[in-house]
Design a protein around this motif. Sequence first.
Motif, short mmCIF file in Angstrom:
data_model
loop_
_atom_site.label_atom_id
_atom_site.label_comp_id
_atom_site.label_asym_id
_atom_site.label_seq_id
_atom_site.Cartn_x
_atom_site.Cartn_y
_atom_site.Cartn_z
N GLY A 273 -4.59 -4.39 -9.32
CA GLY A 273 -3.27 -3.95 -9.74
C GLY A 273 -2.88 -2.58 -9.21
N ARG A 274 -3.57 -2.10 -8.16
CA ARG A 274 -3.29 -0.77 -7.63
C ARG A 274 -2.91 -0.87 -6.16
NH1 ARG A 274 -8.22 0.70 -10.67
NH2 ARG A 274 -9.40 0.56 -8.72
N ARG A 275 -2.11 0.09 -5.69
CA ARG A 275 -1.75 0.16 -4.27
C ARG A 275 -2.62 1.22 -3.60
NH1 ARG A 275 3.92 1.97 -4.46
NH2 ARG A 275 4.03 1.69 -2.19
N GLN A 276 -3.31 0.80 -2.56
CA GLN A 276 -4.24 1.68 -1.84
C GLN A 276 -3.48 2.68 -0.97
OE1 GLN A 276 -7.50 2.15 -1.77
NE2 GLN A 276 -7.50 3.51 0.01
N THR A 277 -3.95 3.93 -0.95
CA THR A 277 -3.42 4.91 -0.02
C THR A 277 -4.00 4.64 1.36
OG1 THR A 277 -3.16 6.60 -1.72
CG2 THR A 277 -3.29 7.36 0.57
N ILE B 44 -6.99 -2.35 1.00
CA ILE B 44 -5.66 -2.75 0.55
C ILE B 44 -5.73 -3.91 -0.46
CG2 ILE B 44 -3.47 -3.81 1.25
CD1 ILE B 44 -3.64 -2.21 3.85
N PHE B 45 -6.38 -4.99 -0.08
CA PHE B 45 -6.39 -6.17 -0.94
C PHE B 45 -7.38 -6.06 -2.11
CE2 PHE B 45 -4.16 -7.74 2.79
CZ PHE B 45 -3.09 -8.38 2.18
N PRO B 46 -8.55 -5.44 -1.92
CA PRO B 46 -9.39 -5.20 -3.11
C PRO B 46 -8.68 -4.38 -4.19
CG PRO B 46 -10.70 -4.93 -1.13
CD PRO B 46 -9.28 -5.11 -0.68
N GLU B 47 -7.89 -3.38 -3.79
CA GLU B 47 -7.16 -2.58 -4.78
C GLU B 47 -6.00 -3.37 -5.38
OE1 GLU B 47 -7.92 0.59 -5.99
OE2 GLU B 47 -9.78 -0.02 -4.96
N LEU B 48 -5.34 -4.19 -4.56
CA LEU B 48 -4.25 -5.00 -5.10
C LEU B 48 -4.74 -5.94 -6.20
CD1 LEU B 48 -2.05 -6.06 -2.03
CD2 LEU B 48 -1.33 -4.71 -4.02
N SER C 113 0.84 -1.20 0.00
CA SER C 113 0.00 0.00 0.00
C SER C 113 0.88 1.25 0.00
CB SER C 113 -0.92 0.00 1.23
OG SER C 113 -0.15 0.07 2.42
N ARG C 114 0.21 2.41 0.11
CA ARG C 114 0.93 3.69 0.17
C ARG C 114 0.60 4.34 1.52
NH1 ARG C 114 2.55 5.08 -5.06
NH2 ARG C 114 1.49 3.91 -6.71
N PRO C 115 1.28 3.93 2.59
CA PRO C 115 0.94 4.47 3.90
C PRO C 115 1.49 5.88 4.13
CG PRO C 115 2.68 2.84 4.09
CD PRO C 115 2.31 2.89 2.64
#
Length: 453
Positions: A402-406, A395-399, A264-266
């Motif tokens: 193919g995307r990293r969740q903020t 986090i995992f729905p966005e992964l 993710s993008r913490p």
Amino acid sequence: MTPRLPTPVAIDGPASSGKSTVALELCARTGHLFFDTGILYRAVAAAALQRGVAVADEPAVTALAEKLAITVLPPTVADGRTNTVLVDGVDVSLQLRTAQVDASVSVVAAYAQVRRLLTEQMRTVARTEPVVMVGRDIGTVVIPDAPLKIYLDASAEERARRRYAENVARGAPSDLAQILAGIRERDRRDRERTIAPLQAARDAHVVDSTNLTRAEVVAALERLLQAAARPPAHSPAPYSISKKAQIFRAVAVPAVRIMYYILSRPTVHGLENVPPHGPYLITANHLSYYDPPCLLVMWPYLVEAIGASDMMTDGGFMSRMINGYSTLPAHREAVDAQLLRTALNVLKCGRALYIAPEGARNPAGLGAAKPGAAYIALKANVPIVPVAIIGTDRIFPELRKGRRQTVEMVIGTPYRLPDLPPAQRRHALTECTQLIMQRIAALLPPGLRGVYA
């Protein structure tokens, strides 16, 4: 050092023996919570009447009792009530003494499953604070291990005379013979019922008040209370974690922190609000399984944490992580006196302690909080650091896309609850819990503020 008065105290006895009257006066002298257990059955009966559930329908009343959240507090309004009773957060105290409830409560109290449910609630109260419980089966069924059991008795004639005098003083029509007959019939029913019949526990102190004044009865009970007082408890040992947990934290915390940056993008806002050291309490919302570890690995230094005990026993990855960190186990549906003592010891030793006041995940927004965080903060008188965590549930729905969740962690300004004397803290729990959750809500976007919007 002052000896500790016994708790819980069980007071049983027949109808109109003066249990509530003398117990209230005793509690006023000792600081114990007065708990008339009969009001729980009245609360269920009142809820059934109000919601259109037939009182004679045992399965329906039992199903209703399973869903109700009943809270018993000291009186919050000076209107003659002995307790304040909340049902699903609504004050129903004045609805519990109506003629309809009077006519229905004995039916509700005869249902075995309802008695089982309410008995467990009584036991929960008995485990958490100094309390005097009044009823007809407290010392024999509800808390048979109570350190002090009292059976308060009086002749049927004397009890009828007292009831008659009370009615006359109120200007209510009254017939002494009719009252006496009613008391004898109630005694017969109570002693002959199949479930939890009225009887003195084998180790109860029997006090016959037939020829005693109220002051003499209270004095007798107070002597019994003082005689049963225990030596003061020793101070708990300083809190510490095992060497194994220390090694786990040294390895797992940086590893999990790296994992969060990969998945993710913490972002952490408000690091300047973190106190340089404890003791203080961290309170945060609970969106998903992944926000507690997020907070623990993103915090500038190691802190202690409270987590759900049911997450520690399934043997899975999360269970091993929670146990490895040496998280303090909390039972979601019960008040755990040992946990509260340990939490207070953690703070007393100068540590920071993290707790999610909701006690459960609420991905749609803040849910109703439990009073544990407020209890700990009031008792320990430590600062509270509010925290909002946003995005961990995605986090995992966005992964998968193919995307990293903020993921954002917002740390608010520390604050304190009012420094209240012990006698006032119980009364302030609801208000202080509301304040704690409002401080968290203020850090969240409007869509995640839930019931605290």
